[in-house]
Design a protein around this motif. Structure first.
Motif, short mmCIF file in Angstrom:
data_model
loop_
_atom_site.label_atom_id
_atom_site.label_comp_id
_atom_site.label_asym_id
_atom_site.label_seq_id
_atom_site.Cartn_x
_atom_site.Cartn_y
_atom_site.Cartn_z
N HIS A 55 1.74 15.42 -7.99
CA HIS A 55 1.90 14.13 -8.69
C HIS A 55 3.31 13.61 -8.47
N THR A 56 3.44 12.28 -8.49
CA THR A 56 4.78 11.68 -8.52
C THR A 56 4.90 10.83 -9.77
N ARG A 57 6.07 10.91 -10.36
CA ARG A 57 6.37 10.14 -11.57
C ARG A 57 7.24 8.95 -11.14
N HIS A 81 0.78 -1.25 0.00
CA HIS A 81 0.00 0.00 0.00
C HIS A 81 0.81 1.30 0.00
N THR A 82 2.14 1.21 -0.20
CA THR A 82 2.89 2.45 -0.41
C THR A 82 2.42 3.04 -1.74
N TYR A 83 2.82 4.27 -2.02
CA TYR A 83 2.52 4.83 -3.33
C TYR A 83 3.23 4.03 -4.43
N SER A 84 4.42 3.54 -4.14
CA SER A 84 5.13 2.71 -5.14
C SER A 84 4.31 1.47 -5.47
N ASP A 85 3.67 0.91 -4.45
CA ASP A 85 2.83 -0.27 -4.63
C ASP A 85 1.63 0.07 -5.54
N TYR A 117 13.09 16.59 -8.99
CA TYR A 117 13.75 15.28 -9.08
C TYR A 117 14.21 14.85 -7.69
N ILE A 118 14.06 13.56 -7.40
CA ILE A 118 14.48 13.04 -6.09
C ILE A 118 15.95 12.62 -6.25
N GLY A 119 16.83 13.53 -5.84
CA GLY A 119 18.27 13.38 -6.10
C GLY A 119 18.82 12.01 -5.74
N GLN A 120 18.48 11.52 -4.54
CA GLN A 120 19.10 10.26 -4.12
C GLN A 120 18.60 9.07 -4.94
N HIS A 121 17.41 9.18 -5.51
CA HIS A 121 16.90 8.08 -6.35
C HIS A 121 17.58 8.12 -7.73
N ILE A 122 17.85 9.34 -8.23
CA ILE A 122 18.58 9.46 -9.50
C ILE A 122 19.98 8.86 -9.32
N ASN A 156 9.57 16.47 2.23
CA ASN A 156 9.84 17.59 1.32
C ASN A 156 8.60 18.10 0.60
N GLN A 157 7.51 17.34 0.67
CA GLN A 157 6.26 17.77 0.04
C GLN A 157 5.31 18.41 1.05
N CYS A 158 5.70 18.36 2.33
CA CYS A 158 4.82 18.90 3.39
C CYS A 158 5.58 19.92 4.25
N LEU A 184 10.67 2.80 -9.36
CA LEU A 184 11.49 3.83 -8.73
C LEU A 184 10.81 5.21 -8.83
N PRO A 185 10.38 5.79 -7.68
CA PRO A 185 9.83 7.15 -7.73
C PRO A 185 10.97 8.10 -8.11
N ILE A 186 10.74 8.98 -9.06
CA ILE A 186 11.87 9.75 -9.58
C ILE A 186 11.66 11.26 -9.53
N VAL A 208 7.49 10.61 9.29
CA VAL A 208 7.25 11.02 7.91
C VAL A 208 8.36 10.47 7.00
N GLN A 209 7.96 9.98 5.83
CA GLN A 209 8.93 9.44 4.87
C GLN A 209 9.72 10.62 4.28
N TYR A 210 10.98 10.39 3.86
CA TYR A 210 11.84 11.53 3.48
C TYR A 210 11.35 12.33 2.27
N ASP A 250 11.61 5.36 5.81
CA ASP A 250 11.92 4.96 4.43
C ASP A 250 10.69 4.79 3.56
N SER A 251 9.51 4.66 4.17
CA SER A 251 8.30 4.55 3.34
C SER A 251 7.09 5.05 4.12
N ASN A 252 6.06 5.46 3.37
CA ASN A 252 4.86 6.01 4.01
C ASN A 252 4.14 4.98 4.87
N VAL A 253 4.21 3.72 4.46
CA VAL A 253 3.51 2.69 5.25
C VAL A 253 4.31 2.38 6.51
O1 LIG Z 1 6.57 5.76 0.69
C1 LIG Z 1 5.89 5.60 -0.32
O2 LIG Z 1 4.66 5.46 -0.29
C2 LIG Z 1 6.56 5.60 -1.63
O3 LIG Z 1 6.14 4.92 -2.52
C3 LIG Z 1 7.78 6.47 -1.82
C4 LIG Z 1 7.50 7.87 -2.34
C5 LIG Z 1 8.84 8.52 -2.82
O4 LIG Z 1 9.91 8.17 -2.30
O5 LIG Z 1 8.76 9.46 -3.64
C6 LIG Z 1 6.55 7.82 -3.46
C7 LIG Z 1 5.64 8.80 -3.69
C8 LIG Z 1 5.50 9.99 -2.82
O6 LIG Z 1 6.10 11.04 -3.54
C9 LIG Z 1 6.23 9.84 -1.53
C10 LIG Z 1 7.00 8.76 -1.27
#
Ligand SMILES: O=C(O)C(=O)C[C@]1(C(=O)O)C=C[C@@H](O)C=C1
Length: 272
Positions: free
Chosen positions: A167-169, A11-15, A61-66, A108-110, A52-54, A102-104, A126-129
Protein backbone atom coordinates in the motif's frame (compact mmCIF):
# COMPACT_ATOMS: atom_id res chain seq x y z
CA UNK A 1 -13.68 24.35 -10.59
CA UNK A 2 -11.24 23.95 -7.67
CA UNK A 3 -7.83 22.64 -8.70
CA UNK A 4 -5.39 20.13 -7.26
CA UNK A 5 -1.71 19.56 -8.09
CA UNK A 6 -0.90 15.95 -9.01
CA UNK A 7 2.06 13.97 -10.33
CA UNK A 8 1.32 13.22 -13.96
CA UNK A 9 0.83 12.23 -16.65
CA UNK A 10 -2.77 11.05 -16.16
CA UNK A 11 -3.18 7.59 -14.53
CA UNK A 12 -0.22 7.68 -12.12
CA UNK A 13 -0.96 6.25 -8.69
CA UNK A 14 -1.05 9.86 -7.43
CA UNK A 15 -3.78 10.52 -9.99
CA UNK A 16 -5.73 7.49 -8.70
CA UNK A 17 -5.24 8.68 -5.11
CA UNK A 18 -6.59 12.07 -6.12
CA UNK A 19 -9.73 10.52 -7.62
CA UNK A 20 -10.22 8.49 -4.46
CA UNK A 21 -9.96 11.69 -2.39
CA UNK A 22 -12.59 13.37 -4.62
CA UNK A 23 -14.82 10.34 -4.28
CA UNK A 24 -14.55 10.20 -0.52
CA UNK A 25 -15.10 13.94 -0.09
CA UNK A 26 -17.84 14.22 -2.71
CA UNK A 27 -16.25 16.85 -4.88
CA UNK A 28 -14.82 17.22 -8.34
CA UNK A 29 -11.40 18.77 -8.79
CA UNK A 30 -9.43 19.77 -11.86
CA UNK A 31 -6.18 17.77 -11.85
CA UNK A 32 -3.20 19.98 -12.69
CA UNK A 33 -0.40 17.63 -13.68
CA UNK A 34 3.27 18.18 -12.89
CA UNK A 35 6.20 16.20 -14.31
CA UNK A 36 7.85 15.49 -10.94
CA UNK A 37 7.09 15.78 -7.23
CA UNK A 38 9.08 19.02 -6.73
CA UNK A 39 6.94 20.60 -9.46
CA UNK A 40 3.81 19.29 -7.68
CA UNK A 41 4.98 21.11 -4.56
CA UNK A 42 5.62 24.32 -6.49
CA UNK A 43 2.12 24.11 -8.00
CA UNK A 44 0.48 23.74 -4.56
CA UNK A 45 1.53 27.30 -3.82
CA UNK A 46 -0.58 28.43 -6.77
CA UNK A 47 -3.54 26.04 -6.74
CA UNK A 48 -3.91 25.53 -2.95
CA UNK A 49 -3.84 21.75 -2.57
CA UNK A 50 -1.89 18.75 -3.89
CA UNK A 51 -1.20 15.05 -3.52
CA UNK A 52 2.05 13.78 -1.99
CA UNK A 53 2.93 10.04 -1.72
CA UNK A 54 4.58 9.78 1.68
CA UNK A 55 4.87 6.18 2.88
CA UNK A 56 4.80 2.72 1.43
CA UNK A 57 4.50 -0.75 2.97
CA UNK A 58 7.72 -1.96 1.34
CA UNK A 59 9.75 1.24 1.24
CA UNK A 60 8.71 2.94 4.48
CA UNK A 61 8.72 6.75 4.51
CA UNK A 62 9.81 8.27 1.21
CA UNK A 63 12.64 10.43 2.55
CA UNK A 64 12.86 12.89 -0.33
CA UNK A 65 9.11 13.56 -0.23
CA UNK A 66 9.24 14.23 3.54
CA UNK A 67 12.10 16.67 2.88
CA UNK A 68 9.97 18.49 0.30
CA UNK A 69 7.09 18.74 2.77
CA UNK A 70 9.44 20.36 5.29
CA UNK A 71 11.13 22.57 2.70
CA UNK A 72 7.86 23.99 1.36
CA UNK A 73 6.27 24.28 4.81
CA UNK A 74 2.85 23.00 3.71
CA UNK A 75 0.20 21.52 6.00
CA UNK A 76 -1.66 18.21 5.90
CA UNK A 77 -5.40 18.20 5.11
CA UNK A 78 -6.08 14.44 5.08
CA UNK A 79 -4.70 11.17 3.75
CA UNK A 80 -5.82 8.35 1.47
CA UNK A 81 -4.34 4.88 0.98
CA UNK A 82 -4.14 2.80 -2.19
CA UNK A 83 -3.31 -0.82 -2.97
CA UNK A 84 -0.22 -0.85 -5.17
CA UNK A 85 0.72 -3.55 -7.70
CA UNK A 86 3.36 -3.60 -10.42
CA UNK A 87 4.05 -5.60 -13.58
CA UNK A 88 6.99 -5.69 -15.90
CA UNK A 89 6.09 -5.12 -19.55
CA UNK A 90 8.59 -5.74 -22.31
CA UNK A 91 8.77 -5.53 -26.11
CA UNK A 92 10.70 -8.84 -26.20
CA UNK A 93 12.17 -11.58 -24.01
CA UNK A 94 14.20 -10.14 -21.13
CA UNK A 95 17.48 -11.61 -22.42
CA UNK A 96 17.13 -9.35 -25.49
CA UNK A 97 16.29 -6.03 -23.84
CA UNK A 98 18.81 -3.33 -22.95
CA UNK A 99 16.95 -1.09 -20.46
CA UNK A 100 14.23 -1.17 -17.82
CA UNK A 101 12.42 2.10 -17.06
CA UNK A 102 11.25 2.38 -13.47
CA UNK A 103 10.09 5.23 -11.22
CA UNK A 104 12.37 5.80 -8.18
CA UNK A 105 9.86 4.83 -5.44
CA UNK A 106 8.70 1.88 -7.55
CA UNK A 107 12.32 0.71 -7.89
CA UNK A 108 12.58 0.45 -4.10
CA UNK A 109 9.43 -1.71 -4.06
CA UNK A 110 10.72 -4.13 -6.71
CA UNK A 111 14.28 -4.69 -5.49
CA UNK A 112 14.08 -8.51 -5.40
CA UNK A 113 12.97 -8.71 -9.03
CA UNK A 114 15.52 -6.13 -10.21
CA UNK A 115 18.37 -7.85 -8.37
CA UNK A 116 17.84 -10.92 -10.55
CA UNK A 117 18.41 -8.81 -13.71
CA UNK A 118 21.62 -7.01 -12.85
CA UNK A 119 22.86 -7.17 -16.46
CA UNK A 120 20.08 -4.83 -17.69
CA UNK A 121 20.47 -1.04 -17.32
CA UNK A 122 17.98 0.63 -15.01
CA UNK A 123 16.70 4.04 -16.09
CA UNK A 124 15.06 5.80 -13.16
CA UNK A 125 12.09 8.05 -13.97
CA UNK A 126 9.92 10.56 -12.11
CA UNK A 127 6.58 8.79 -12.52
CA UNK A 128 5.17 5.38 -13.43
CA UNK A 129 3.35 6.76 -16.45
CA UNK A 130 6.58 8.40 -17.67
CA UNK A 131 8.23 4.93 -17.42
CA UNK A 132 5.43 3.56 -19.61
CA UNK A 133 5.69 6.42 -22.14
CA UNK A 134 9.47 6.02 -22.43
CA UNK A 135 9.13 2.26 -22.87
CA UNK A 136 6.58 2.74 -25.67
CA UNK A 137 9.09 4.83 -27.60
CA UNK A 138 12.01 2.44 -27.09
CA UNK A 139 11.95 -0.98 -28.85
CA UNK A 140 14.86 -2.32 -26.78
CA UNK A 141 13.28 -1.67 -23.43
CA UNK A 142 11.01 -2.94 -20.69
CA UNK A 143 9.27 -0.99 -17.93
CA UNK A 144 7.82 -1.59 -14.50
CA UNK A 145 4.35 -0.06 -14.45
CA UNK A 146 1.16 -0.20 -12.35
CA UNK A 147 -1.00 -3.24 -13.15
CA UNK A 148 -3.86 -0.89 -14.16
CA UNK A 149 -1.79 0.34 -17.16
CA UNK A 150 -1.15 -3.15 -18.60
CA UNK A 151 -3.32 -3.72 -21.70
CA UNK A 152 -2.01 -5.61 -24.77
CA UNK A 153 1.68 -5.76 -24.06
CA UNK A 154 3.68 -8.49 -25.80
CA UNK A 155 5.53 -9.75 -22.78
CA UNK A 156 4.26 -9.33 -19.22
CA UNK A 157 5.50 -10.53 -15.84
CA UNK A 158 2.77 -9.86 -13.30
CA UNK A 159 3.33 -8.76 -9.71
CA UNK A 160 7.00 -7.92 -9.60
CA UNK A 161 6.86 -6.02 -6.26
CA UNK A 162 8.76 -7.61 -3.37
CA UNK A 163 5.51 -8.62 -1.61
CA UNK A 164 1.97 -9.22 -2.88
CA UNK A 165 0.39 -6.93 -0.28
CA UNK A 166 1.58 -3.38 -0.80
CA UNK A 167 0.00 0.00 0.00
CA UNK A 168 1.00 3.62 -0.43
CA UNK A 169 -0.21 6.39 1.81
CA UNK A 170 -0.81 9.74 0.09
CA UNK A 171 -1.12 13.06 1.93
CA UNK A 172 -3.47 15.73 0.68
CA UNK A 173 -1.45 18.85 1.40
CA UNK A 174 -2.53 22.50 1.48
CA UNK A 175 -0.77 25.85 1.48
CA UNK A 176 -2.94 27.52 4.15
CA UNK A 177 -3.99 26.75 7.68
CA UNK A 178 -7.70 25.91 7.87
CA UNK A 179 -10.12 24.76 10.55
CA UNK A 180 -9.74 21.09 11.46
CA UNK A 181 -12.03 19.09 9.14
CA UNK A 182 -13.66 16.09 10.73
CA UNK A 183 -14.32 14.01 7.62
CA UNK A 184 -15.63 10.94 9.52
CA UNK A 185 -16.64 10.90 13.19
CA UNK A 186 -15.94 7.19 13.56
CA UNK A 187 -12.35 7.45 12.31
CA UNK A 188 -9.26 8.16 14.37
CA UNK A 189 -7.33 11.37 13.96
CA UNK A 190 -3.67 11.65 13.22
CA UNK A 191 -1.27 14.48 13.90
CA UNK A 192 2.20 15.26 12.60
CA UNK A 193 4.57 17.66 14.27
CA UNK A 194 8.09 18.78 13.54
CA UNK A 195 10.74 19.63 16.09
CA UNK A 196 13.92 21.33 14.96
CA UNK A 197 16.05 21.70 18.10
CA UNK A 198 17.86 25.05 18.07
CA UNK A 199 19.70 24.54 21.34
CA UNK A 200 20.26 20.84 21.47
CA UNK A 201 20.67 19.37 24.93
CA UNK A 202 20.62 15.89 26.47
CA UNK A 203 17.08 14.74 27.09
CA UNK A 204 15.29 17.29 24.86
CA UNK A 205 13.56 14.66 22.76
CA UNK A 206 12.87 12.53 25.83
CA UNK A 207 11.15 15.51 27.53
CA UNK A 208 8.89 16.05 24.52
CA UNK A 209 8.03 12.35 24.20
CA UNK A 210 7.29 12.22 27.92
CA UNK A 211 4.59 14.88 27.50
CA UNK A 212 2.74 12.46 25.19
CA UNK A 213 3.35 9.41 27.31
CA UNK A 214 2.16 11.23 30.49
CA UNK A 215 -1.06 12.18 28.68
CA UNK A 216 -1.61 8.69 27.30
CA UNK A 217 -1.30 9.79 23.65
CA UNK A 218 -0.24 7.06 21.25
CA UNK A 219 2.78 7.88 19.07
CA UNK A 220 2.94 5.96 15.79
CA UNK A 221 6.31 7.00 14.45
CA UNK A 222 9.28 9.22 14.99
CA UNK A 223 11.82 9.90 12.32
CA UNK A 224 14.72 12.24 11.71
CA UNK A 225 15.53 14.06 8.48
CA UNK A 226 18.65 16.17 7.89
CA UNK A 227 18.17 19.95 8.08
CA UNK A 228 20.58 20.12 5.09
CA UNK A 229 22.19 23.18 6.72
CA UNK A 230 24.85 21.63 8.95
CA UNK A 231 26.00 18.02 9.37
CA UNK A 232 24.52 16.37 12.46
CA UNK A 233 21.46 18.66 12.65
CA UNK A 234 18.04 17.10 12.20
CA UNK A 235 14.33 17.77 12.03
CA UNK A 236 12.35 15.25 14.09
CA UNK A 237 8.94 14.30 12.76
CA UNK A 238 6.51 12.75 15.20
CA UNK A 239 3.22 11.16 14.19
CA UNK A 240 0.51 10.32 16.67
CA UNK A 241 -2.97 8.88 16.65
CA UNK A 242 -6.01 9.49 18.85
CA UNK A 243 -9.77 9.00 18.88
CA UNK A 244 -11.64 11.66 16.88
CA UNK A 245 -13.42 12.97 19.99
CA UNK A 246 -10.01 13.72 21.52
CA UNK A 247 -9.07 16.36 18.96
CA UNK A 248 -9.70 19.32 21.26
CA UNK A 249 -7.61 17.61 23.94
CA UNK A 250 -4.79 16.98 21.42
CA UNK A 251 -4.87 20.65 20.43
CA UNK A 252 -4.48 21.71 24.07
CA UNK A 253 -1.49 19.41 24.46
CA UNK A 254 0.04 21.02 21.35
CA UNK A 255 -0.52 24.51 22.76
CA UNK A 256 1.17 23.41 25.97
CA UNK A 257 4.12 21.99 24.01
CA UNK A 258 4.43 25.10 21.83
CA UNK A 259 4.97 27.19 24.96
CA UNK A 260 7.82 24.98 26.07
CA UNK A 261 9.54 23.85 22.87
CA UNK A 262 10.12 24.96 19.33
CA UNK A 263 7.58 22.71 17.61
CA UNK A 264 5.45 23.11 14.50
CA UNK A 265 2.21 21.16 14.04
CA UNK A 266 1.97 20.44 10.33
CA UNK A 267 -1.19 18.39 10.42
CA UNK A 268 -4.16 17.35 12.49
CA UNK A 269 -6.13 15.23 10.05
CA UNK A 270 -7.89 11.99 9.20
CA UNK A 271 -7.26 9.03 6.98
CA UNK A 272 -10.36 9.00 4.76
O1 LIG B 1 4.49 7.32 -10.29
C1 LIG B 1 3.40 7.21 -9.75
O2 LIG B 1 2.47 6.53 -10.23
C2 LIG B 1 3.17 7.90 -8.48
O3 LIG B 1 2.08 8.32 -8.20
C3 LIG B 1 4.33 8.07 -7.53
C4 LIG B 1 4.50 6.94 -6.51
C5 LIG B 1 5.49 7.41 -5.39
O4 LIG B 1 6.36 8.24 -5.65
O5 LIG B 1 5.42 6.82 -4.28
C6 LIG B 1 3.20 6.61 -5.90
C7 LIG B 1 2.88 5.35 -5.53
C8 LIG B 1 3.79 4.20 -5.70
O6 LIG B 1 4.31 3.93 -4.43
C9 LIG B 1 4.93 4.51 -6.61
C10 LIG B 1 5.12 5.75 -7.11
Amino acid sequence: MKKIAVLGPKHTYSDEACSLFENKTNQELEHIYASNIREVMKLVDEVGIGILPIENTLEGYIGQHIDLLLEFGYLIDSEVKLDITFSLVSHKALKDIKRIYVQYATKNQCLKFLSTHKDIDIIVTDSNVTSFDMYQKDEDSAAIIPNHLVKDEVFVIKDVADEMVNHTRFLVIKNKQQEFKLYAKDKDIKATLVITPKNDRPGLLYDILKVFSDRNINLISIMSRPTKKEIGTYHFLIELEAKSEEYVYIQTVFEELKDLYDIKVIGLYQSI
